[in-house]
Motif scaffolding. Structure first.
Motif, short mmCIF file in Angstrom:
data_model
loop_
_atom_site.label_atom_id
_atom_site.label_comp_id
_atom_site.label_asym_id
_atom_site.label_seq_id
_atom_site.Cartn_x
_atom_site.Cartn_y
_atom_site.Cartn_z
N GLY A 198 26.49 -92.91 42.31
CA GLY A 198 26.41 -93.86 43.41
C GLY A 198 26.81 -93.26 44.74
O GLY A 198 27.53 -92.25 44.81
N VAL A 199 26.36 -93.89 45.82
CA VAL A 199 26.56 -93.35 47.17
C VAL A 199 27.52 -94.23 47.98
O VAL A 199 27.51 -95.46 47.85
CB VAL A 199 25.21 -93.19 47.90
N ALA A 240 40.31 -88.15 56.86
CA ALA A 240 39.21 -88.84 56.17
C ALA A 240 38.45 -87.85 55.29
O ALA A 240 38.13 -88.15 54.13
CB ALA A 240 38.28 -89.49 57.18
N ARG A 241 38.14 -86.68 55.84
CA ARG A 241 37.42 -85.66 55.06
C ARG A 241 38.20 -85.29 53.80
O ARG A 241 37.65 -85.26 52.69
CB ARG A 241 37.21 -84.40 55.90
N GLY A 248 37.53 -87.44 44.67
CA GLY A 248 36.44 -87.06 43.80
C GLY A 248 35.04 -87.09 44.38
O GLY A 248 34.08 -86.70 43.71
N PHE A 249 34.89 -87.54 45.63
CA PHE A 249 33.55 -87.61 46.23
C PHE A 249 33.02 -86.22 46.59
O PHE A 249 33.79 -85.31 46.92
CB PHE A 249 33.57 -88.45 47.51
N THR A 250 31.71 -86.08 46.53
CA THR A 250 31.02 -84.92 47.06
C THR A 250 30.38 -85.33 48.38
O THR A 250 29.56 -86.26 48.41
CB THR A 250 29.92 -84.43 46.10
N ILE A 251 30.78 -84.68 49.46
CA ILE A 251 30.24 -85.03 50.78
C ILE A 251 28.86 -84.40 50.94
O ILE A 251 28.69 -83.19 50.84
CB ILE A 251 31.19 -84.56 51.90
N VAL A 343 30.01 -90.38 57.37
CA VAL A 343 30.09 -89.57 56.17
C VAL A 343 29.30 -90.25 55.05
O VAL A 343 29.50 -91.43 54.79
CB VAL A 343 31.54 -89.33 55.68
N VAL A 344 28.39 -89.51 54.45
CA VAL A 344 27.66 -89.99 53.28
C VAL A 344 28.12 -89.15 52.11
O VAL A 344 27.96 -87.92 52.10
CB VAL A 344 26.13 -89.87 53.47
#
Length: 350
Positions: A198-199, A240-241, A248-251, A343-344
């Motif tokens: 999911g995004v 934030a980054r 765990g997110f992949t930017i 940021v996505v």
């Protein structure tokens, strides 16, 4: 102050929260101490709700039903710019029919309704403010979108508790998660409720990499933005980054849209200079932000509060908004602040 001691009004607002909002900050912002900041973080729900109980009507009057900033093309109408900003986020996230999408911190639902019409996705708006939820449902019913756009009350620090893990195909937040007591906390909850793959798309309020809290004027600017905007703590872009990746997110894409070389800056409506209005109708929006517009509206608020047409404390929140307007313009002009750090990110499939 505790929420349990607050007196509810018949429209969802809470009297005590509005009246006590300004007490979370020192009047002389240079006298702010670490304990003041900790108090706001510990009581972030009261800070944010007190602000929006008092500010929501002012936002709708002076701005629109979409409580956010946007980029401008030359000659582009104010409302068209807001809608394009929402469409841009939805397109970057590839929202489409059949997806179940969570809007974190949905306000009165302006972006949720616009994105639903743009993408044909199913939108669930989350808000912890009863007054805004009431208004969001009313506007959505009027537009006939109640089967596609729904609103629920909840705390964005407890998303997985409310919805369960792996509940949404996509999540977005437009200038809302800055109100959280920590980026890691709210982003971590968003990560949990997203399905694998999911995004998550966000327009985040942050201080830019040029901001240095060791410089007194820089630190005071951040405090003025906090006071005027109901934010417990302003944080740097790097926070934030780092928070996104740490949970765990992949930017996939990140960009400060305010750093683009636009001829018309994002903050121009706040300057109150009617000569800069892009269309005829925008004169009214810009005028409301200027000195004469503020004089009229703020004195009207004072009178309406005195005769009981507005809850006590609304005028003080309005005065805080004036502080915010000046601070946000200063932050934009110096490029120390941005309301549109895009940021996505994606939750890994495995």
């Amino acid at each position: 102050m505790s929420s349990s001691a607050a007196a509810p009004l018949n429209d969802g607002r809470v009297q005590d929260r509005i009246e006590n909002y300004s007490q979370f900050w020192k009047k002389d912002l240079q006298k702010e101490e670490d304990k003041d900041n900790k108090n706001r973080l510990d009581q972030y729900t009261d800070v944010v709700n007190g602000y929006y109980d008092g500010a929501t009507g002012l936002y709708e009057y002076a701005w629109s039903q979409s409580f956010h900033f946007s980029r401008f093309y030359k000659g582009e109408a104010f409302l068209a710019s807001l809608a394009r900003h929402e469409h841009y986020l939805a397109s970057q996230m590839c929202l489409r029919p059949g997806l179940r999408v969570l809007d974190v911190g949905c306000g009165v639902g302006g972006p949720a309704r616009e994105i639903a019409q743009f993408s044909d996705a199913e939108i669930v708006g989350l808000n912890n403010n009863d007054y805004q939820i009431h208004r969001a449902r009313k506007y959505t019913q009027k537009m006939g979108l109640q089967n596609q756009v729904t609103f629920v009350k909840g705390d964005f620090m407890k998303l997985s508790e409310q919805f369960g893990e792996n509940s949404f195909d996509a999540v977005y937040a437009i200038e809302a998660t800055v109100h959280a007591p920590s980026f890691e906390g709210v982003y971590g909850e968003i990560f949990k409720v997203l399905k694998p793959g999911g995004v998550f798309g966000v327009y985040e309020w942050v201080m830019t990499d040029d901001w240095d809290p060791s410089i007194p004027t820089h630190k005071e600017l951040a405090h003025r933005i906090e006071l005027g905007s109901g934010i417990p703590e302003m944080r740097p872009m790097s926070a934030a980054r780092d928070a996104l990746t740490s949970v765990g997110f992949t930017i996939e894409h990140q960009e400060d849209l305010a750093d683009r070389p636009d001829a018309i800056p994002w903050y121009y409506p706040l300057e109150g200079d009617i000569r800069k209005a892009q269309t005829f109708w925008d004169y009214f929006t810009v005028w409301r932000m200027g000195k004469s517009g503020q004089f009229v509206s703020h004195n009207a608020m004072w009178l309406m509060e005195k005769v009981g047409l507005l809850p006590k404390g609304t005028y003080d929140v309005g005065e805080s908004l004036k502080v915010a307007g000046e601070a946000l313009v200063a932050g934009g002009q110096t490029k120390l602040f941005t309301p549109m750090y895009l940021v996505v990110s994606r939750k890994p499939k495995a």
